[in-house]
Every structure is written in structure tokens, then in C-alpha cells.
Design a protein around this motif. Structure first.
Motif, short mmCIF file in Angstrom:
data_model
loop_
_atom_site.label_atom_id
_atom_site.label_comp_id
_atom_site.label_asym_id
_atom_site.label_seq_id
_atom_site.Cartn_x
_atom_site.Cartn_y
_atom_site.Cartn_z
N VAL A 217 -48.92 -64.67 15.82
CA VAL A 217 -49.93 -65.34 14.92
C VAL A 217 -50.39 -66.75 15.78
O VAL A 217 -49.59 -67.32 16.46
CB VAL A 217 -49.13 -65.98 13.54
N THR A 218 -51.45 -67.08 15.49
CA THR A 218 -51.95 -68.45 16.38
C THR A 218 -52.78 -69.25 15.32
O THR A 218 -53.54 -68.71 14.58
CB THR A 218 -52.97 -68.34 17.84
N LEU A 219 -52.49 -70.53 15.39
CA LEU A 219 -53.27 -71.45 14.21
C LEU A 219 -54.33 -72.42 15.19
O LEU A 219 -53.66 -72.94 16.01
CB LEU A 219 -52.13 -72.18 13.57
N VAL A 220 -55.35 -72.38 14.64
CA VAL A 220 -56.47 -73.19 15.14
C VAL A 220 -56.71 -74.18 14.25
O VAL A 220 -57.18 -73.79 12.89
CB VAL A 220 -57.51 -72.54 15.76
N ASP A 221 -56.82 -75.74 14.60
CA ASP A 221 -57.21 -76.55 13.42
C ASP A 221 -58.43 -77.58 14.09
O ASP A 221 -58.58 -78.36 13.53
CB ASP A 221 -55.94 -77.48 13.18
N ARG A 222 -59.10 -77.09 15.21
CA ARG A 222 -60.17 -77.65 15.65
C ARG A 222 -61.20 -76.77 16.37
O ARG A 222 -60.54 -75.75 16.97
CB ARG A 222 -59.91 -78.87 16.47
N PRO A 223 -62.36 -77.03 16.61
CA PRO A 223 -63.34 -76.03 17.27
C PRO A 223 -63.17 -76.29 18.87
O PRO A 223 -62.44 -77.37 19.21
CB PRO A 223 -64.96 -76.59 16.98
N GLY A 224 -63.53 -75.70 19.39
CA GLY A 224 -63.37 -75.66 20.95
C GLY A 224 -63.09 -74.41 21.52
O GLY A 224 -63.31 -74.09 22.64
N LEU A 225 -62.13 -73.56 20.79
CA LEU A 225 -61.79 -72.41 21.38
C LEU A 225 -62.64 -71.06 21.28
O LEU A 225 -63.33 -71.06 20.19
CB LEU A 225 -60.44 -71.77 20.98
N THR A 226 -62.86 -70.30 22.06
CA THR A 226 -63.61 -69.07 22.03
C THR A 226 -62.60 -67.89 21.18
O THR A 226 -61.55 -67.96 21.21
CB THR A 226 -64.01 -68.48 23.42
N PRO A 227 -63.45 -66.97 20.40
CA PRO A 227 -62.52 -65.82 20.11
C PRO A 227 -61.72 -64.98 20.99
O PRO A 227 -60.61 -64.68 20.55
CB PRO A 227 -63.73 -64.87 19.38
N ASP A 228 -62.21 -65.05 22.30
CA ASP A 228 -61.36 -64.20 23.35
C ASP A 228 -60.16 -65.10 23.43
O ASP A 228 -59.05 -64.35 23.70
CB ASP A 228 -62.13 -64.05 24.37
N GLN A 229 -60.15 -66.30 23.52
CA GLN A 229 -59.28 -67.34 23.82
C GLN A 229 -58.14 -67.07 22.66
O GLN A 229 -56.91 -67.16 22.88
CB GLN A 229 -59.46 -68.48 23.99
N VAL A 230 -58.65 -67.22 21.50
CA VAL A 230 -57.65 -67.16 20.24
C VAL A 230 -57.06 -65.80 20.08
O VAL A 230 -55.79 -65.83 19.88
CB VAL A 230 -58.48 -67.41 19.06
N LEU A 231 -57.63 -64.90 20.36
CA LEU A 231 -57.09 -63.54 20.52
C LEU A 231 -56.16 -63.18 21.45
O LEU A 231 -54.94 -62.59 21.32
CB LEU A 231 -58.10 -62.31 20.50
N ALA A 232 -56.29 -64.02 22.73
CA ALA A 232 -55.23 -63.87 23.72
C ALA A 232 -54.08 -64.51 23.32
O ALA A 232 -52.91 -64.21 23.79
CB ALA A 232 -56.07 -64.66 25.21
N ARG A 233 -54.19 -66.02 22.64
CA ARG A 233 -52.97 -66.40 22.17
C ARG A 233 -52.24 -65.45 21.04
O ARG A 233 -50.97 -65.56 21.22
CB ARG A 233 -53.23 -67.78 21.65
N ALA A 234 -52.93 -65.25 20.33
CA ALA A 234 -52.35 -63.97 19.30
C ALA A 234 -51.81 -62.92 19.94
O ALA A 234 -50.45 -62.66 19.59
CB ALA A 234 -53.30 -63.52 18.08
N ASP A 235 -52.39 -62.35 21.05
CA ASP A 235 -51.44 -61.41 21.90
C ASP A 235 -50.32 -61.79 22.74
O ASP A 235 -49.43 -61.04 22.71
CB ASP A 235 -52.53 -60.87 22.91
N ALA A 236 -50.25 -63.09 23.01
CA ALA A 236 -49.02 -63.71 23.60
C ALA A 236 -48.09 -63.66 22.71
O ALA A 236 -46.92 -63.50 23.23
CB ALA A 236 -49.51 -65.08 24.40
#
Length: 514
Positions: A217-236
């Protein structure tokens, strides 16, 4: 499907054509054109003008009918093309098996959600990895694997809530996009609900199975990240979850990315090595101390790299356990070892990871491998460590009993270095006990080690267990162990692990083996 026009000519089109025909007819009547035509035809009867004029009169009607039919065909063809394009567009954005959005669609929706992310309205992305998917495929067939993926999608849609986007990224990985929860406790509750949905067994045509899932699970509360970066965080975060024991969920924390990248790289290499059969079985002799002959071998995994060098188990087995590949390594080693032509009565010993006890297909797949290779179950020893009992004592008891029903013998490995050893010996029906090498290293000079080995051996024999000792490296070690009554020795004195099993012992008078 809604089209911009009908696939057949409308009543309005027919009315226009009919109206034009009436206007043309009225013009002819008003101008007395028909009388002139008849008179002209009578005066030039030999030219057969009437037939030509008849053709000319009929031709507009025929051309109108032809144009009407061509218009109908064109509209039908255009409608088919539009429908095909819409289907192609839907297929390009949806998974053909589950009907869920695919990776492309999911990344698009995640990108749109990230643009609107704020501390008051954060975006949560869950990466869901289905555990033991390959085991279900291998045991029950691809139809069961497809059923598992369909049911997984249904459970995620059911528990994700009406505002959740559920997509299949590929294989056994799914993603859930949550935009509703604004408080941390609400988010945790929804993630727990999703995770707990995998506690229910999945039902197939030939039975049911508990599968489980690892969720990052990754939580994002501001713009700036790409979908790939968010998925990489969830993957980690998902890999962190696997490291804690397969099922459950874990939240992303800073610093996970580099470790996850390195781990993912090793995992990719490990998967490729398994596919290319570069995870090889090596064999170390098991020697009867009383008879002085080899009566079996322990099967040990080695990873042969592209350059021909070997990677030892300590370097890749923990990663294989974390990413769920340890079961595939176990079955690959068992299959390749059992398929070799062995002399009669040769025993094989193979290690089982504690994580594999959570796989409810373990015993059945082991039976299938032995059936396929023709290796007798009674000549297989499965070695487990005491850590296998820590997480789920009842599960371990069931698995051991199932193995013994097949005739497989069970050995308790690394005895004396783990947890409540005496309790486990009294509760489980082991056939063998394996004394850890740490007691043998200084056996000749350490009276305490001598007392421990002698006492363990006597106790094991009183319980009806045979005793194997690891780390035998000298003739002095062997002589002491023989005097203590130990049954089987294993160590460099008899041979190092090798891709081809050693079939004869070096003369004992030569001392330590090369």
C-alpha cells in the motif's frame, strides 16, 4: 451500441426519393411531354424510339433503387467498422480474461487521480499479489488458475467498495485504486477488509484451496509522482509484506525503493535461472558410520550464473523465500534429483523451507513428482528445521502427518539450535534427527560438545530415531561419532557437494578429503 445514424435507409430518405419521382412525373404531365413522345415515336416507328424512351424512363427509377441499396450497404459497413473499433478500443484497455481494466487503463486512471491528490483527499494505491498461483495451476490445471484470477477480481471489486478501481496488471498481480478514504483508520480498515477476503478458501472443480495474498500500500497526498513511481512504491511495500510471511499487507516507507529495486533485479534473474534450469541439484554423500558406505545423498541447490560461477544457497534462498519462489526451487530440485538413475535403496534427503508449510498443495505436488519420476516415497527424507513450528504448530503437524502417510520419512534438521526441541520431539513423529555442525566443529577438544552429542544420540535412539551428524571433516570426528553411536555422517571427509554424486569413499587412512 449507439450509432450516429441507422444502418438502413430511413423513411425520410425514401420519402425524398419518392417525392423527386413525383415532381419529375408532374413536370412531364404539365409539359404534355408524354404526348410529344408518343407522336414522335409514331412518326419514326422504324427507329424503335419507343423502346429507347421506355429504357430512359425506367433508368432513373433503377438508378434510384441502386443508389438506395448502395447507401444501405455503405451504412451497414460503416456501422460494423465503428463497432469493431469500439471493441478493439475496449480490448486495448481491458483484460480479456477478467474483464477488468488492464495496466494501460489503470495507469491512466491513477495518473488522473494523482493530479487531484491533496492532504485532505489522498489517493491510496494497493498492489495485490496472489500467493501460490503457480501451485494452483500446476496442481489443478490452467482452468483452475483462470478461475482463481476471476474470483480474485470479484473479491477485490466486492471489498474495494463502489469508489474503487480494480485492475489486473498481468499474471497474478492486481491493483486497487482507492480515492474515498480520507482518514488513516478508515484506509487501514478498508485494506484489512480486502486482505481478509483472501482468508476464505477458493473453490475449484476438484476441491478448494487457501491461497492468500501479499498487499503493498502506498498513500499519495500531493501531485508530482507518476503512475510508474507510485506502482513501484506499492511494489516495494508488497515485497516487504512477503518478507514478513507471505499473507497480509504492508505500507510503503521511505528507503524501500532501492532495496526493492535490487531485490526485484535478483528475483528477475532467479526466475530466469529457474526457467533455464540453472538452479542445479548438487549432491553430498550420507555415509553409514557403522558400515562405512554411502547409503544416500542430500540434495542441495546451487545457482549457476551466466558466466559459469556458482551462487551458494545463503545468497539466494532468503530472497526466494521472500518472493515466493522457494517452492519452485524445491520442486525443481526434487524432480531433477528423483529422475536420476540411482542404485537400489539409495536414499535422498531434501530441505523444506518453513514458508512452504503454508502451501496446501505441497504434499500433493510432492506425491505427483515422485509418481512421475518413479522414485519410491519410502526412500525420500524431508528435512525441516524447528523454525517451521513457530508460526503455525497445527499446520506443521498436519503436513508432517500427510507426508508420513505417503511413506516419506521426516527428519528434524539443525537439532539443538532452534526452539523447544524436546517438546517437538515428543509431539511429532520424526524418523530422524540431524545434529547441527556447530557441535562438531570443536568436538575433539570440547567436553561439553561431546556430552551434548552423546546425550542427544542416546535420547534419539530411545525415541526410535536415527541420528545424522553434519560437519564431519576428519577421521577423529568420525571415530568420536562412531563411539557415541551416531548412525550417519555427512561432511567434507566424505565429499563436498557436487553436480555428480560421489559413488565411492576415499580410504579412511588418507585423512581429510580434498
Amino acid at each position: 451500441m449507439h450509432l450516429p445514424f441507422s444502418s438502413t435507409p430511413s423513411a425520410r430518405d425514401a420519402a425524398i426519393i419518392f417525392g423527386l419521382a413525383l415532381v419529375l412525373l408532374a413536370v412531364f404531365i404539365g409539359a404534355e411531354a408524354f404526348e410529344y413522345i408518343v407522336d414522335f415515336s409514331d412518326r419514326h416507328e422504324n427507329l424503335e424510339i419507343d423502346e429507347g424512351l421506355t429504357v430512359l424512363m425506367v433508368m432513373p427509377i433503377a438508378m434510384g433503387i441502386f443508389a438506395w441499396r448502395r447507401l444501405a450497404e455503405a451504412r451497414t459497413e460503416l456501422a460494423r467498422r465503428i463497432e469493431a473499433e469500439e471493441k478493439a478500443h475496449a480490448l486495448a484497455r481491458h483484460d480479456p480474461l477478467t474483464g477488468l481494466p488492464n495496466r494501460r487503463h489503470a495507469e491512466h486512471e491513477i495518473g488522473r487521480a494523482l493530479e487531484k491528490a491533496t492532504p485532505d483527499a489522498p489517493v491510496a494505491v494497493l498492489l495485490v499479489d496472489v500467493n501460490r498461483f503457480k501451485s494452483i495451476n500446476d496442481l489443478y490445471g490452467h482452468a483452475a488458475g483462470d478461475r482463481l484470477l476471476l474470483d480474485t477480481g470479484a473479491r477485490l471489486r466486492e471489498t474495494g467498495g463502489p469508489d474503487a478501481l480494480v485492475a489486473r496488471l498481468g499474471g497474478d498481480e492486481f491493483v486497487v485504486l482507492l480515492q474515498g478514504p480520507t482518514r488513516q483508520d478508515e484506509l487501514i480498515h478498508r485494506v484489512e477488509t480486502i486482505s481478509e477476503s483472501f482468508a476464505r478458501p477458493f473453490v475449484f472443480d476438484h476441491g478448494s484451496s487457501l491461497v492468500g495474498a501479499s498487499i503493498g500500500v502506498t498513500l499519495v497526498d500531493r501531485p508530482g509522482l507518476t503512475p510508474d513511481q507510485v506502482l513501484a512504491r506499492a511494489d516495494a511495500a508488497m515485497y516487504r509484506c512477503k518478507g514478513k510471511g507471505l499473507n497480509g499487507f504492508a505500507f510503503f516507507e521511505e528507503g524501500m525503493e532501492f532495496a526493492a529495486f535490487r531485490r526485484a533485479q535478483i528475483e528477475r534473474d532467479l526466475r530466469q535461472a529457474l526457467a533455464e534450469e540453472r538452479i542445479e541439484p548438487f549432491f553430498q554423500p550420507l555415509v553409514s558410520l557403522t558400515e562405512g558406505c554411502i547409503n544416500g545423498y542430500e540434495v542441495l541447490a546451487r545457482w549457476r550464473l551466466q558466466d559459469g560461477t556458482l551462487r551458494l544457497p545463503d545468497e539466494f534462498i532468503p530472497i526466494a523465500e521472500d518472493c515466493g519462489l522457494i517452492g519452485e526451487i524445491y520442486f525443481a530440485m526434487l524432480r531433477r534429483a528423483a529422475a536420476r538413475p540411482w542404485p537400489p535403496a539409495t536414499r535422498l534427503a531434501i530441505n523444506l523451507s518453513p514458508i512452504q508449510f503454508e502451501d496446501d498443495t505441497l504434499v500433493e505436488r510432492t506425491r505427483q513428482v515422485l509418481e512421475e519420476t518413479g522414485f519410491p516415497p519410502g526412500q525420500l527424507d524431508i528435512e525441516i528445521t524447528e523454525s517451521a513450528f513457530v508460526s503455525n504448530l497445527e499446520r506443521a503437524r498436519i503436513v508432517i502427518a500427510q507426508f508420513k502417510e505417503l511413506g516419506i520419512q521426516m527428519a528434524l534438521d539443525d537439532f539443538g539450535t532452534g526452539y523447544s526441541s524436546l517438546r517437538h520431539l515428543s509431539e511429532f513423529h520424526f524418523d530422524k534427527l540431524k545434529i547441527d555442525r556447530s557441535f562438531i566443529t570443536d568436538l575433539a577438544d570440547n567436553p561439553a560438545s561431546q556430552t551434548i552429542v552423546r546425550t542427544i544420540t542416546a535420547m534419539a535412539h530411545n525415541l526410535g530415531l536415527r541420528v545424522t551428524v553434519e560437519g564431519v571433516e576428519s577421521i577423529e570426528n568420525e571415530a568420536d561419532l562412531l563411539g557415541f553411536g551416531c548412525d550417519v555422517g555427512q561432511g567434507y571427509l566424505y565429499g563436498r557437494p557436487a553436480p555428480q554424486p560421489e559413488t565411492r569413499l576415499l580410504p579412511r587412512s588418507t585423512g581429510q578429503a580434498a
